[in-house]
Design a protein around this motif. Structure first.
Motif, mmCIF file in Angstrom:
data_model
loop_
_atom_site.group_PDB
_atom_site.id
_atom_site.type_symbol
_atom_site.label_atom_id
_atom_site.label_comp_id
_atom_site.label_asym_id
_atom_site.label_seq_id
_atom_site.Cartn_x
_atom_site.Cartn_y
_atom_site.Cartn_z
ATOM 1 N N GLY A 22 0.809 -1.210 0.000
ATOM 2 C CA GLY A 22 0.000 0.000 0.000
ATOM 3 C C GLY A 22 0.841 1.258 0.000
ATOM 4 O O GLY A 22 0.372 2.320 0.408
ATOM 5 N N TYR A 23 2.096 1.154 -0.465
ATOM 6 C CA TYR A 23 3.054 2.268 -0.507
ATOM 7 C C TYR A 23 3.182 2.941 0.852
ATOM 8 O O TYR A 23 3.342 4.136 0.971
ATOM 9 C CB TYR A 23 2.693 3.280 -1.599
ATOM 10 C CG TYR A 23 3.750 3.389 -2.693
ATOM 11 C CD1 TYR A 23 5.102 3.236 -2.398
ATOM 12 C CD2 TYR A 23 3.396 3.665 -4.012
ATOM 13 C CE1 TYR A 23 6.071 3.343 -3.388
ATOM 14 C CE2 TYR A 23 4.358 3.773 -5.012
ATOM 15 C CZ TYR A 23 5.693 3.610 -4.694
ATOM 16 O OH TYR A 23 6.665 3.718 -5.671
ATOM 17 N N GLY A 41 5.415 -3.524 1.476
ATOM 18 C CA GLY A 41 5.666 -4.449 2.579
ATOM 19 C C GLY A 41 6.907 -5.289 2.371
ATOM 20 O O GLY A 41 7.452 -5.849 3.325
ATOM 21 N N GLY A 42 7.368 -5.379 1.117
ATOM 22 C CA GLY A 42 8.632 -6.054 0.865
ATOM 23 C C GLY A 42 9.813 -5.301 1.435
ATOM 24 O O GLY A 42 10.859 -5.896 1.705
ATOM 25 N N HIS A 43 9.642 -3.989 1.628
ATOM 26 C CA HIS A 43 10.723 -3.189 2.208
ATOM 27 C C HIS A 43 10.976 -3.563 3.672
ATOM 28 O O HIS A 43 12.098 -3.928 4.022
ATOM 29 C CB HIS A 43 10.415 -1.697 2.055
ATOM 30 C CG HIS A 43 11.360 -0.822 2.802
ATOM 31 N ND1 HIS A 43 11.084 -0.370 4.075
ATOM 32 C CD2 HIS A 43 12.580 -0.336 2.478
ATOM 33 C CE1 HIS A 43 12.098 0.366 4.498
ATOM 34 N NE2 HIS A 43 13.013 0.399 3.550
ATOM 35 N N PRO A 44 9.972 -3.525 4.571
ATOM 36 C CA PRO A 44 10.256 -3.972 5.939
ATOM 37 C C PRO A 44 10.597 -5.448 6.030
ATOM 38 O O PRO A 44 11.364 -5.854 6.917
ATOM 39 C CB PRO A 44 8.970 -3.634 6.704
ATOM 40 C CG PRO A 44 7.926 -3.454 5.674
ATOM 41 C CD PRO A 44 8.615 -2.962 4.451
ATOM 42 N N SER A 47 6.211 12.696 -1.031
ATOM 43 C CA SER A 47 5.255 13.668 -0.492
ATOM 44 C C SER A 47 4.577 13.161 0.771
ATOM 45 O O SER A 47 4.118 13.973 1.586
ATOM 46 C CB SER A 47 4.202 14.023 -1.554
ATOM 47 O OG SER A 47 3.397 12.889 -1.860
ATOM 48 N N TRP A 48 4.488 11.830 0.947
ATOM 49 C CA TRP A 48 3.926 11.321 2.200
ATOM 50 C C TRP A 48 4.964 10.652 3.100
ATOM 51 O O TRP A 48 4.686 10.362 4.255
ATOM 52 C CB TRP A 48 2.756 10.380 1.955
ATOM 53 C CG TRP A 48 3.020 9.154 1.141
ATOM 54 C CD1 TRP A 48 3.500 7.961 1.559
ATOM 55 C CD2 TRP A 48 2.768 8.986 -0.268
ATOM 56 N NE1 TRP A 48 3.590 7.064 0.522
ATOM 57 C CE2 TRP A 48 3.139 7.660 -0.609
ATOM 58 C CE3 TRP A 48 2.254 9.826 -1.263
ATOM 59 C CZ2 TRP A 48 3.019 7.167 -1.909
ATOM 60 C CZ3 TRP A 48 2.133 9.332 -2.549
ATOM 61 C CH2 TRP A 48 2.517 8.021 -2.868
ATOM 62 N N LEU A 49 6.185 10.455 2.598
ATOM 63 C CA LEU A 49 7.240 9.848 3.417
ATOM 64 C C LEU A 49 8.197 10.883 4.015
ATOM 65 O O LEU A 49 8.722 10.674 5.110
ATOM 66 C CB LEU A 49 8.040 8.843 2.586
ATOM 67 C CG LEU A 49 7.292 7.586 2.145
ATOM 68 C CD1 LEU A 49 8.163 6.754 1.221
ATOM 69 C CD2 LEU A 49 6.836 6.753 3.333
#
Length: 296
Positions: free
Chosen positions: A89-90, A162-165, A207-209
């Motif tokens: 979900g970005y 979710g692949g990032h965490p 913009s949201w991170l």
């Protein structure tokens, strides 16, 4: 080599690509129509509701003072292997309610499923999301006997963002702070993930991170390969935005170069969003790969 990480000393991964192209290369949503996207998200939820009604064991286990929790689904044999499934979900959308759908397939093979929530951006920073996922893993690992799980057989799967965490949990350098061994995971499978944040800091998700240069360096799993890497299967769909393809290829190459058992999968006929629904079916290439990673 073409598939090696494209890390540049003055800009990071994908530094040679201009910002306008990065907007396209990291726009996963543009790879499917609005109707297809809406249908896939609805399937996440409907399949997850069916899975929860049959397989829920414990709901909303709070893992950290932040108040976030996870659900535990599947067999209750007292010593089950487990898959932690981290939703995408970005980093700003979806929840564990959309994430129960792999549980029936895994339960048929004696495997438990854990679906955690994390505080979404922009309410939480990416550093805080990573901290929450570390706290979640520490809770699962330390409480494994009480949860009916085998702490030596905990695996993590992460979809899209979710692949990032998921990859970050396998990275090195953080475990001692959470009273964990250097390698608490038996295996990891990021699916359509992101592993270096340099292009993300130059693309719309910024913009949201609101990532800083320090965040980019500290939170990019590609830059923190561990001394004792866990087995890693890096999967993606055939239809992906180009940036996701480059990141998966580079991360798989780097992880394999570190000496770990590594496998790269491209799932034909699937897109960035529907590929994870293959985990509902025992006989898909994605499910077979995950079962092979767990080797139950």
């Amino acid at each position: 080599m073409e598939n090696r990480p494209q890390i540049h000393p003055h800009g990071g991964f994908d530094a040679a690509i201009d910002a306008a192209q990065l907007d396209t290369d990291y726009d996963a949503r543009a790879t499917v129509s609005q109707g297809a996207f809406d249908d896939i998200i609805a399937r996440y939820l409907s399949c997850s509701q069916a899975a929860a009604s049959e397989h829920m064991r414990r709901a909303n286990v709070v893992y950290d003072p932040c108040g976030e929790g996870f659900d535990l689904l599947g067999p209750a044999d007292g010593n089950a292997p487990a898959v932690i499934f981290i939703h995408g979900g970005y980093w700003r959308a979806l929840s564990r309610r959309h994430s129960h759908f792999p549980a029936p397939m895994l339960a048929r093979h004696g495997i438990a499923t854990i679906t955690p929530d994390y505080t979404l951006a922009p309410r939480a920073t990416l550093a805080e999301i990573n901290r929450q996922m570390r706290a979640m893993l520490a809770h699962v690992w330390q409480e494994a006997p009480a949860l009916g799980l085998d702490r030596q057989r905990i695996h993590v799967v992460g979809s899209s963002a979710g692949g990032h965490p998921a990859a970050a949990l396998a990275a090195g350098g953080w475990q001692a702070e959470f009273d964990l061994p250097d390698r608490p995971l038996a295996g990891v499978m990021p699916i359509s993930g992101l592993f270096d944040l340099a292009p993300i800091r130059r693309a719309p998700p910024q913009s949201w991170l609101n990532l800083s240069p320090e965040d980019e360096a500290a939170l990019s799993p590609l830059r923190h390969l561990p001394r004792d890497p866990a087995p890693m299967f890096v999967a993606r769909a055939q239809t992906e935005a180009p940036g996701f393809i480059r990141q998966s290829d580079a991360f798989a190459q780097a992880w394999g170069d570190s000496g770990a058992r590594t496998r790269r999968l491209c799932i034909p006929g699937r897109n960035h969003f529907d590929v994870i629904l293959d985990l509902c079916d025992d006989n898909t290439a994605l499910s077979r790969a995950l079962l092979d990673l767990i080797a139950v």
